[in-house]
Scaffold this active site. Sequence first.
Site, PDB file in Angstrom:
ATOM      1  N   THR A 186       0.838  -1.183  -0.094  1.00 18.24           N
ATOM      2  CA  THR A 186      -0.034   0.114   0.017  1.00 18.24           C
ATOM      3  C   THR A 186       1.018   1.206  -0.150  1.00 18.24           C
ATOM      4  O   THR A 186       1.890   1.281   0.580  1.00 18.24           O
ATOM      5  CB  THR A 186      -0.814   0.031   1.252  1.00 18.24           C
ATOM      6  OG1 THR A 186      -0.082   0.235   2.362  1.00 18.24           O
ATOM      7  CG2 THR A 186      -1.685  -0.888   1.303  1.00 18.24           C
ATOM      8  N   GLU A 331      -6.251  -3.494   0.562  1.00 21.21           N
ATOM      9  CA  GLU A 331      -6.145  -4.794   1.554  1.00 21.21           C
ATOM     10  C   GLU A 331      -7.392  -5.511   1.195  1.00 21.21           C
ATOM     11  O   GLU A 331      -7.533  -6.443   1.659  1.00 21.21           O
ATOM     12  CB  GLU A 331      -6.385  -3.992   2.854  1.00 21.21           C
ATOM     13  CG  GLU A 331      -5.121  -3.340   3.681  1.00 21.21           C
ATOM     14  CD  GLU A 331      -4.804  -1.936   3.136  1.00 21.21           C
ATOM     15  OE1 GLU A 331      -5.350  -1.374   2.204  1.00 21.21           O
ATOM     16  OE2 GLU A 331      -4.129  -1.376   3.667  1.00 21.21           O
ATOM     17  N   TRP A 444     -18.416  17.025  12.212  1.00 23.88           N
ATOM     18  CA  TRP A 444     -17.507  16.733  10.999  1.00 23.88           C
ATOM     19  C   TRP A 444     -18.097  17.202   9.683  1.00 23.88           C
ATOM     20  O   TRP A 444     -19.118  17.166   9.408  1.00 23.88           O
ATOM     21  CB  TRP A 444     -17.444  15.007  10.743  1.00 23.88           C
ATOM     22  CG  TRP A 444     -16.671  14.325  11.997  1.00 23.88           C
ATOM     23  CD1 TRP A 444     -16.067  14.952  13.146  1.00 23.88           C
ATOM     24  CD2 TRP A 444     -16.406  13.002  12.020  1.00 23.88           C
ATOM     25  NE1 TRP A 444     -15.348  13.954  13.658  1.00 23.88           N
ATOM     26  CE2 TRP A 444     -15.607  12.806  13.067  1.00 23.88           C
ATOM     27  CE3 TRP A 444     -16.608  11.831  11.149  1.00 23.88           C
ATOM     28  CZ2 TRP A 444     -14.862  11.592  13.537  1.00 23.88           C
ATOM     29  CZ3 TRP A 444     -16.078  10.590  11.569  1.00 23.88           C
ATOM     30  CH2 TRP A 444     -15.228  10.583  12.754  1.00 23.88           C
TER      31      TRP A 444
HETATM   32  P1  AMP Z   1      -5.600   1.965  -2.079  1.00 27.21           P
HETATM   33  O1  AMP Z   1      -5.353   0.981  -1.311  1.00 27.21           O
HETATM   34  O2  AMP Z   1      -4.482   2.747  -2.830  1.00 27.21           O
HETATM   35  O3  AMP Z   1      -6.552   1.521  -3.364  1.00 27.21           O
HETATM   36  O4  AMP Z   1      -6.537   3.252  -1.478  1.00 27.21           O
HETATM   37  C1  AMP Z   1      -7.623   2.747  -1.005  1.00 27.21           C
HETATM   38  C2  AMP Z   1      -8.538   4.044  -0.818  1.00 27.21           C
HETATM   39  O5  AMP Z   1      -8.818   4.961  -1.717  1.00 27.21           O
HETATM   40  C3  AMP Z   1      -9.747   3.760   0.141  1.00 27.21           C
HETATM   41  O6  AMP Z   1      -9.808   3.270   1.584  1.00 27.21           O
HETATM   42  C4  AMP Z   1     -10.580   4.998  -0.178  1.00 27.21           C
HETATM   43  O7  AMP Z   1      -9.933   6.109   0.744  1.00 27.21           O
HETATM   44  C5  AMP Z   1     -10.059   5.397  -1.453  1.00 27.21           C
HETATM   45  N1  AMP Z   1     -11.055   5.167  -2.591  1.00 27.21           N
HETATM   46  C6  AMP Z   1     -11.279   4.144  -3.256  1.00 27.21           C
HETATM   47  N2  AMP Z   1     -12.381   4.251  -4.078  1.00 27.21           N
HETATM   48  C7  AMP Z   1     -12.826   5.144  -3.862  1.00 27.21           C
HETATM   49  C8  AMP Z   1     -14.085   5.844  -4.312  1.00 27.21           C
HETATM   50  N3  AMP Z   1     -14.897   5.043  -5.226  1.00 27.21           N
HETATM   51  N4  AMP Z   1     -14.537   6.808  -3.765  1.00 27.21           N
HETATM   52  C9  AMP Z   1     -13.860   7.553  -2.658  1.00 27.21           C
HETATM   53  N5  AMP Z   1     -12.756   6.866  -2.257  1.00 27.21           N
HETATM   54  C10 AMP Z   1     -12.163   5.910  -2.724  1.00 27.21           C
END
Ligand code: AMP
Length: 542
Positions: A186, A331, A444
């Site tokens: 990540t 994850e 918030w």
């Molecule tokens: P990653 O592990 O780099 O894919 O990042 C995951 C994070 O991306 C999630 O926990 C969200 O915060 C953000 N994320 C993924 N998809 C979306 C979505 N459709 N809308 C808003 N945030 C998203």
Amino acid sequence: MLGLMMNMPLMISNLIKHADAYHGDAEIVSRLPEGGIHRYTYHDAHRRSRQLANALNGLGVKMGDRIGTLAWNTHRHFEIYFGVSGIGAVCHTINPRLFPEQIAYIINHAEDDYIFFDITFTALIEALVPHCPHIKGWVALCGHGHLPKSDKIPNLMAYDDLVNSHSDIYEWPEFDENTASSLCYTSGTTGNPKGVLYSHRSTLLHAYAAALPDGLNLSARDSVLPVVPMFHVNAWGLPYSVALTGAKFVMPGAGLDGASLYELFEQEKVTLSAGVPTIWLGLLQHLQANKLRLSTVRTLVIGGSAAPPAMIRTFDEQYGITVLHAWGMTEMSPLGTANTFKLKHLGLSAADRDKIRVKQGRPLYGVQMKIVDGEGKSLPHDGKAFGDLLVRGPWITRSYFKSTDGSPLVDSWFPTGDVATIDEDGYMQITDRSKDVIKSGGEWISSIDIENLAVAHPAVMEAAVIGVVHPKWDERPLLLIIKKKDMNVTREEMLEFMSGKIAKWWMPDDVVFVDSLPHTATGKLLKTKLREDFQNYKLPTA
Ligand code: AMP
């Protein structure tokens, strides 16, 4: 009493075997980083994966060994996915957009034995070599003629030479389906990257779920182009799901700009594509500037960051393309939710359907979800209460690779770090990353809601909202905007445009126009950097 069904392990190798057996002539097309288009079939990909399996065995790669890749989406990367996992080794995809120090950390932490890389990354590899002394060999993803001429890379070989010099006679071994298959770190904004280790079982279950009609809806009638890179959560699992369904697979290599994508979409009659919002912004601009239409695309999967409602509407109303808003994380393999309507929604007015479409969607079967307050108490699914989003499921991580920090789970639930609402129908909506939530007077404020509204203004290209210190309210929202080329809007016009569309106390206290916004290696707004840059910013209301 046990059931009497066959106990066959779920194996990644069976996906490519199946694709070869029943969709052997379906095409796999790649734009190559070294130039040109490569075209072959599942039958060929399976044969080359078997040759690769023999080559890896020849190099001494054993079950559990890690093989790193620094590569774009191409047929060679696709073969590595199946060849490496198929022999029981671990396919470790690395994001080349990270800082070189982070990449070296990841390679060393994963203890990769070999690195397979695209020749566009040769300079990066030369910089990494001195920091990765345990690497046994570096394999350039090219034919003999394109092998980089570098004396700084020891044990350098051309991938095609390696593969071509081995037999295609190979029986994929069967082993425990819980065996590790691939690894992805990540790209957190703080601390060292953490490794998520997928298994054959988790990958297969995810591939099934992703292919379902209320997932990504994939079939043997599709031509699928993942813009999302194979180094970002296995291109959202698409390489596995296309092999499962026999869909045509089109890989864009390093050509991720609007013009290159458009060309490939049309040429290969792409029906479904997937990527982060910034990619679609580029494509939209290309379409609009050149008055073009996409003639075969039916669905664009948008995830990774919130899909702005204005983008969803534009694709739908002006281009007749459905945006499938999806959410997930590294994850989670990554799919957690996808946004499709239920039967009862079909008769709704366009405005009411819009309200549903902007949400991140309903959980795929296999993913359980809940939202909790600060004390861990479950909150109601009423579409209003928002809290920390927790998930469980067979393709969700329970521990990070070689982690010494213990399990990240809270009572067997994985805390996503996202803040969300869940409505009565199960549609989840992200309001923020928990670290990005703006806390104003103990309440918030959702930065994503404000950003979504700001980008609906015709002159706004991209927007970011952060909390800035305020003497009375602790924090208040500051709106940062990149204007579209040749378009203008003032601070006052922007506030006027937003007024009445969100709660009054959510209105930004100020608007600042910027030339660029910082992004992470996976295309998300880097709000830690923005908060740092604007930490001394004095709001007019302060
Ligand atoms: P990653 O592990 O780099 O894919 O990042 C995951 C994070 O991306 C999630 O926990 C969200 O915060 C953000 N994320 C993924 N998809 C979306 C979505 N459709 N809308 C808003 N945030 C998203």
